[in-house]
Design a protein around this motif. Structure first.
Motif, mmCIF file in Angstrom:
data_model
loop_
_atom_site.group_PDB
_atom_site.id
_atom_site.type_symbol
_atom_site.label_atom_id
_atom_site.label_comp_id
_atom_site.label_asym_id
_atom_site.label_seq_id
_atom_site.Cartn_x
_atom_site.Cartn_y
_atom_site.Cartn_z
ATOM 1 N N GLY A 262 0.817 -1.216 0.000
ATOM 2 C CA GLY A 262 0.000 0.000 0.000
ATOM 3 C C GLY A 262 0.847 1.260 0.000
ATOM 4 N N ALA A 263 1.940 1.246 0.773
ATOM 5 C CA ALA A 263 2.820 2.409 0.820
ATOM 6 C C ALA A 263 3.488 2.645 -0.529
ATOM 7 C CB ALA A 263 3.874 2.221 1.914
ATOM 8 N N VAL A 264 3.925 1.567 -1.169
ATOM 9 C CA VAL A 264 4.579 1.705 -2.473
ATOM 10 C C VAL A 264 3.589 2.211 -3.519
ATOM 11 C CG1 VAL A 264 5.717 0.453 -4.343
ATOM 12 C CG2 VAL A 264 6.321 -0.035 -1.980
ATOM 13 N N LEU A 265 2.352 1.709 -3.478
ATOM 14 C CA LEU A 265 1.336 2.180 -4.423
ATOM 15 C C LEU A 265 1.043 3.660 -4.219
ATOM 16 C CD1 LEU A 265 -1.171 -0.814 -4.440
ATOM 17 C CD2 LEU A 265 0.370 -0.111 -6.266
ATOM 18 N N ALA A 266 1.019 4.086 -2.959
ATOM 19 C CA ALA A 266 0.807 5.508 -2.688
ATOM 20 C C ALA A 266 1.942 6.344 -3.276
ATOM 21 C CB ALA A 266 0.713 5.740 -1.175
ATOM 22 N N VAL A 267 3.161 5.842 -3.172
ATOM 23 C CA VAL A 267 4.305 6.539 -3.766
ATOM 24 C C VAL A 267 4.153 6.618 -5.283
ATOM 25 C CG1 VAL A 267 6.794 6.402 -4.195
ATOM 26 C CG2 VAL A 267 5.905 5.981 -1.905
ATOM 27 N N LEU A 268 3.724 5.509 -5.913
ATOM 28 C CA LEU A 268 3.564 5.504 -7.364
ATOM 29 C C LEU A 268 2.487 6.483 -7.816
ATOM 30 C CD1 LEU A 268 3.891 1.718 -8.259
ATOM 31 C CD2 LEU A 268 5.323 3.584 -9.089
ATOM 32 N N VAL A 269 1.364 6.519 -7.109
ATOM 33 C CA VAL A 269 0.309 7.468 -7.464
ATOM 34 C C VAL A 269 0.813 8.893 -7.293
ATOM 35 C CG1 VAL A 269 -1.977 8.332 -6.840
ATOM 36 C CG2 VAL A 269 -1.565 5.870 -6.922
ATOM 37 N N THR B 127 4.989 -0.760 -14.151
ATOM 38 C CA THR B 127 6.017 -0.912 -15.175
ATOM 39 C C THR B 127 5.866 0.117 -16.283
ATOM 40 O OG1 THR B 127 4.656 -2.600 -16.276
ATOM 41 C CG2 THR B 127 6.356 -3.374 -14.757
ATOM 42 N N LEU B 128 4.631 0.480 -16.615
ATOM 43 C CA LEU B 128 4.436 1.475 -17.653
ATOM 44 C C LEU B 128 4.922 2.848 -17.201
ATOM 45 C CD1 LEU B 128 1.029 0.679 -19.365
ATOM 46 C CD2 LEU B 128 3.265 0.828 -20.421
ATOM 47 N N PHE B 129 4.652 3.194 -15.944
ATOM 48 C CA PHE B 129 5.116 4.505 -15.475
ATOM 49 C C PHE B 129 6.635 4.566 -15.455
ATOM 50 C CE2 PHE B 129 6.407 7.445 -12.069
ATOM 51 C CZ PHE B 129 5.967 8.617 -12.667
ATOM 52 N N LEU B 130 7.281 3.464 -15.089
ATOM 53 C CA LEU B 130 8.742 3.436 -15.127
ATOM 54 C C LEU B 130 9.236 3.660 -16.554
ATOM 55 C CD1 LEU B 130 11.559 2.919 -14.026
ATOM 56 C CD2 LEU B 130 11.107 0.460 -14.202
ATOM 57 N N GLU B 131 8.608 3.018 -17.511
ATOM 58 C CA GLU B 131 9.025 3.193 -18.903
ATOM 59 C C GLU B 131 8.796 4.628 -19.373
ATOM 60 O OE1 GLU B 131 7.819 1.712 -23.393
ATOM 61 O OE2 GLU B 131 7.032 0.654 -21.641
ATOM 62 N N ILE B 132 7.634 5.189 -19.037
ATOM 63 C CA ILE B 132 7.330 6.560 -19.446
ATOM 64 C C ILE B 132 8.330 7.533 -18.837
ATOM 65 C CG2 ILE B 132 5.636 8.424 -19.214
ATOM 66 C CD1 ILE B 132 3.461 6.230 -19.335
ATOM 67 N N ALA B 133 8.609 7.364 -17.537
ATOM 68 C CA ALA B 133 9.544 8.256 -16.869
ATOM 69 C C ALA B 133 10.949 8.142 -17.447
ATOM 70 C CB ALA B 133 9.566 7.946 -15.367
ATOM 71 N N ALA C 152 10.691 5.641 -9.514
ATOM 72 C CA ALA C 152 9.830 4.621 -10.121
ATOM 73 C C ALA C 152 10.533 3.274 -10.174
ATOM 74 C CB ALA C 152 9.404 5.054 -11.516
ATOM 75 N N ASP C 153 11.841 3.282 -10.425
ATOM 76 C CA ASP C 153 12.601 2.039 -10.442
ATOM 77 C C ASP C 153 12.574 1.376 -9.070
ATOM 78 O OD1 ASP C 153 14.811 0.295 -11.809
ATOM 79 O OD2 ASP C 153 15.669 0.884 -9.884
ATOM 80 N N TRP C 154 12.800 2.164 -8.033
ATOM 81 C CA TRP C 154 12.754 1.618 -6.667
ATOM 82 C C TRP C 154 11.359 1.091 -6.345
ATOM 83 C CZ3 TRP C 154 9.447 3.540 -2.944
ATOM 84 C CH2 TRP C 154 9.549 2.938 -1.689
#
Length: 376
Positions: free
Chosen positions: A8-15, A174-180, A233-235
């Protein structure tokens, strides 16, 4: 930290990173670069410059709409792009693999996912889809390589991913990592044109020819801002993927009651010779959708589904795992040593196997305790 809390914490970071990414792009090209250009002109004429950097070129409600569209596009495009690899695979309920998945889904109490068997020598298994509308893709090479219990354990691992909504989560991650990563690489076009002009694409050469001042300003002012996003995003992708793999392993062991079968399957698949690409980020990040790092298989129609081999007893599995773990080089993870896997999208295979061995040992102890209590 509890696994769900960590996820949940990682998802919050991604959002949060998605929101910041949209805001950063809007601010960089709507405020920063125009301000720098206008400020330079005003300073050259009047010797002073004043402009407000603490603003956005659009309202916050517009930002919210753009962020929602950005996330929605990732969900939609990720699903369509990954599923396109398997459109011609066989998807029906008449073969043994579909029957195994049906039983596992009933045990896990989740909607039955679709099954596609793809004709390929590479042993691979992965799940694509959205939320619980998912499809498990299995190659004939995987069915031929694993015994019946190992195949069931691998399929249970994928069923667990479906139940945990991992497919959707990892598609976005994975898509956000690629976009970034691509945005940061594009922002560094000016530097690449100087250092490695032969690596610049035709599109990049057109941008340099027609928009050289903008390309130069982007490198100086925007690239340092965008550097943060692929790093974080990689982390986040790596942390999320590792957590979900451990959780799916544990769930598969619980569903099948055979943690050692999944352990020997992992050791066998790790030795199959998969290699993680170093330059193709799209392929590398999408490998997070596989049971172990392996390429997504292009569509190849299957003529017949192989029959899984009969499983050995647990003693033979113990011996295989002991030999596999003893073959590790100290300080080098077994998957890296034998298959070239980077461990970016998956946790170390050796650690996954050790955890499954511990689950098997715990189950044996609990079984022995229950048996002694029954005798009393």
């Amino acid at each position: 930290m509890h696994n769900r809390t960590r996820i949940g914490a990682v998802l919050a970071v991604l959002v949060a990173m998605n929101v910041l990414f949209v805001v950063a792009i809007l601010w960089a090209y709507g405020v920063l670069l125009p301000g720098v250009v206008a400020g330079a002109i005003v300073f050259a004429r009047h010797g002073t410059v004043r402009f407000d950097l603490l603003q956005l070129p659009v309202s916050w409600s517009t930002v919210a709409v753009l962020v929602a569209g950005f996330l929605g596009a990732q969900l939609y495009y990720g699903y369509k792009r990954v599923l396109a690899h398997t459109q011609r695979g066989r998807e029906d309920a008449d073969h043994a693999v579909a029957g195994i998945v049906r039983r596992l889904a009933m045990t896990a109490d989740i909607p039955e996912p679709g099954v596609r068997v793809v004709d390929a020598e590479e042993p691979s298994c992965y799940t694509v889809g959205r939320f619980t509308d998912a499809t498990i893709v299995v190659t004939t090479g995987l069915i031929e390589r694993l015994d019946a219990d190992e195949l069931a354990a691998v399929l249970a691992h994928e069923v667990a991913h479906v139940g945990n909504r991992d497919v959707t989560l990892m598609t976005v991650a994975t898509l956000f990592l690629e976009i970034a990563e691509r945005a940061y690489r594009s922002a560094r076009l000016a530097r690449r044109a100087i250092q490695s002009p032969g690596d610049v694409s035709v599109r990049g050469k057109v941008a340099l020819y027609w928009f050289l001042p903008l390309v130069a300003l982007t490198y100086v002012f925007v690239a340092p801002i965008l550097w943060l996003f692929p790093t974080v995003a990689d982390w986040a992708t790596r942390t999320l993927s590792h957590a979900r793999e451990y959780a799916a392993d544990a769930a598969a062991a619980h569903i099948t009651g055979r943690p050692l079968a999944l352990a020997t399957a992992l050791s066998s698949l790790t030795e199959s010779g998969h290699h993680t690409p170093e330059r193709d980020l799209r392929t590398a990040t999408m490998q997070a959708l596989s049971i172990v790092p392996s390429p997504l298989i292009d569509s190849r129609a299957v003529r017949s589904v192989p029959t899984p081999a009969r499983p050995p007893d647990d003693r033979e599995r113990h011996d295989r795992l002991r030999a596999w773990l003893e073959g590790e080089t100290p300080g080098v993870e077994a998957g890296e040593q034998r298959s070239g896997a980077t461990g970016h999208t998956h946790p170390p295979v050796g650690e996954r196997i050790r955890r499954l061995q511990q689950l098997a040992a715990d189950a044996e102890r609990e079984g022995g305790t229950a048996e002694r209590r029954g005798k009393r």
